[in-house]
Design a protein around this motif. Structure first.
Motif, mmCIF file in Angstrom:
data_model
loop_
_atom_site.group_PDB
_atom_site.id
_atom_site.type_symbol
_atom_site.label_atom_id
_atom_site.label_comp_id
_atom_site.label_asym_id
_atom_site.label_seq_id
_atom_site.Cartn_x
_atom_site.Cartn_y
_atom_site.Cartn_z
ATOM 1 N N ASN A 223 0.660 -1.772 5.093
ATOM 2 C CA ASN A 223 1.578 -0.900 5.828
ATOM 3 C C ASN A 223 0.895 -0.191 6.998
ATOM 4 N N GLY A 224 -0.154 -0.786 7.525
ATOM 5 C CA GLY A 224 -0.804 -0.258 8.715
ATOM 6 C C GLY A 224 -1.836 0.821 8.453
ATOM 7 N N GLY A 225 -2.059 1.167 7.199
ATOM 8 C CA GLY A 225 -3.036 2.185 6.844
ATOM 9 C C GLY A 225 -2.374 3.466 6.373
ATOM 10 N N PHE A 226 -3.152 4.264 5.661
ATOM 11 C CA PHE A 226 -2.674 5.559 5.176
ATOM 12 C C PHE A 226 -2.609 6.526 6.350
ATOM 13 N N ASP A 227 -1.476 7.223 6.493
ATOM 14 C CA ASP A 227 -1.331 8.191 7.573
ATOM 15 C C ASP A 227 -1.474 9.614 7.061
ATOM 16 N N ARG A 228 -0.591 10.009 6.137
ATOM 17 C CA ARG A 228 -0.625 11.386 5.635
ATOM 18 C C ARG A 228 0.178 11.487 4.346
ATOM 19 N N VAL A 229 0.064 12.641 3.719
ATOM 20 C CA VAL A 229 0.843 12.928 2.523
ATOM 21 C C VAL A 229 1.586 14.237 2.739
ATOM 22 N N ILE B 89 4.013 9.800 0.377
ATOM 23 C CA ILE B 89 2.867 9.187 1.038
ATOM 24 C C ILE B 89 3.426 8.401 2.214
ATOM 25 N N ILE B 90 2.932 8.701 3.394
ATOM 26 C CA ILE B 90 3.449 8.072 4.606
ATOM 27 C C ILE B 90 2.350 7.203 5.204
ATOM 28 N N GLY C 102 5.226 3.809 9.101
ATOM 29 C CA GLY C 102 6.415 4.600 8.792
ATOM 30 C C GLY C 102 6.929 4.413 7.369
ATOM 31 N N THR C 103 6.386 3.460 6.649
ATOM 32 C CA THR C 103 6.787 3.245 5.255
ATOM 33 C C THR C 103 6.420 4.467 4.434
ATOM 34 N N GLU C 104 7.314 4.838 3.508
ATOM 35 C CA GLU C 104 7.066 5.999 2.649
ATOM 36 C C GLU C 104 7.071 5.583 1.185
ATOM 37 N N ASN C 105 6.264 6.265 0.416
ATOM 38 C CA ASN C 105 6.193 6.040 -1.030
ATOM 39 C C ASN C 105 6.354 7.401 -1.707
ATOM 40 N N ASN C 106 7.439 7.568 -2.471
ATOM 41 C CA ASN C 106 7.713 8.832 -3.157
ATOM 42 C C ASN C 106 7.214 8.770 -4.593
ATOM 43 N N SER C 107 6.610 9.852 -5.028
ATOM 44 C CA SER C 107 6.176 9.948 -6.418
ATOM 45 C C SER C 107 6.034 11.418 -6.786
ATOM 46 N N ALA C 108 5.563 11.661 -7.981
ATOM 47 C CA ALA C 108 5.318 13.034 -8.430
ATOM 48 C C ALA C 108 4.007 13.055 -9.208
ATOM 49 N N LEU C 109 3.313 14.160 -9.103
ATOM 50 C CA LEU C 109 2.065 14.347 -9.846
ATOM 51 C C LEU C 109 2.218 15.529 -10.785
ATOM 52 N N SER C 110 1.698 15.361 -11.978
ATOM 53 C CA SER C 110 1.653 16.435 -12.956
ATOM 54 C C SER C 110 0.238 17.000 -12.948
ATOM 55 N N LEU C 111 0.130 18.318 -12.841
ATOM 56 C CA LEU C 111 -1.177 18.970 -12.794
ATOM 57 C C LEU C 111 -1.277 20.009 -13.897
ATOM 58 N N ILE C 112 -2.498 20.290 -14.306
ATOM 59 C CA ILE C 112 -2.756 21.279 -15.342
ATOM 60 C C ILE C 112 -3.948 22.128 -14.915
ATOM 61 N N LYS C 113 -3.879 23.411 -15.212
ATOM 62 C CA LYS C 113 -4.967 24.318 -14.865
ATOM 63 C C LYS C 113 -5.879 24.464 -16.072
ATOM 64 N N VAL C 114 -7.134 24.048 -15.893
ATOM 65 C CA VAL C 114 -8.125 24.087 -16.968
ATOM 66 C C VAL C 114 -9.337 24.860 -16.452
#
Length: 137
Positions: free
Chosen positions: A85-91, A111-112, A116-128
């Motif tokens: 997709n031409g390389g990673f641009d930004r998130v 993730i863009i 111009g292709t976009e990839n939608n996702s979600a991240l789960s984070l925890i504070k340790v």
């Protein structure tokens, strides 16, 4: 001269307080670093960002060593997708959604890529121990 010394002391104190209070330990910073490490191939950075629950840890075996080869495959796929997709641009990140005691968060990501292709996702984070990590549940 004393006035100058007092002024400089107050200035330096303000500078130190400002520098120490910048909060780069947020879910957003952890998520962004994790994604950038993924698309740049930084396996060690990704492994350092992961929270590994106690039930996945085994006596005498470093689980991160075992995960390293598996993560390498996933990272290679991410890099290939970026190249396709031409390389990673930004998130782009949403504001975190916290649990009641703010020890866990979910962040939606976009993730863009450079084409111009976009990839939608979600991240789960925890504070340790005061540090935000990616929760691999």
């Amino acid at each position: 001269m004393k006035l100058l010394v007092k002024f400089l002391s107050v200035f330096l104190l303000a500078l130190v307080v400002t520098a120490c209070s910048s909060d780069d330990n947020t879910p957003e910073v952890a998520a962004e670093k994790f994604i950038k490490d993924s698309y740049s191939g930084n396996v060690d950075g990704i492994l350092d960002a992961l929270y590994i629950p106690d039930e996945l840890k085994t006596n005498g075996v470093d689980i991160k060593v075992l995960m390293k080869s598996k993560m390498k495959v996933a990272i290679d796929q991410a890099i290939a997708t970026a190249k396709q997709n031409g390389g990673f641009d930004r998130v782009e990140l949403s504001s975190p959604e916290y649990n009641n005691d703010k020890t866990q968060a979910t962040i939606k990501t976009i993730i863009i890529f450079k084409d111009g292709t976009e990839n939608n996702s979600a991240l789960s984070l925890i504070k340790v121990d005061g540090k935000w990590l990616i929760n691999i549940k």
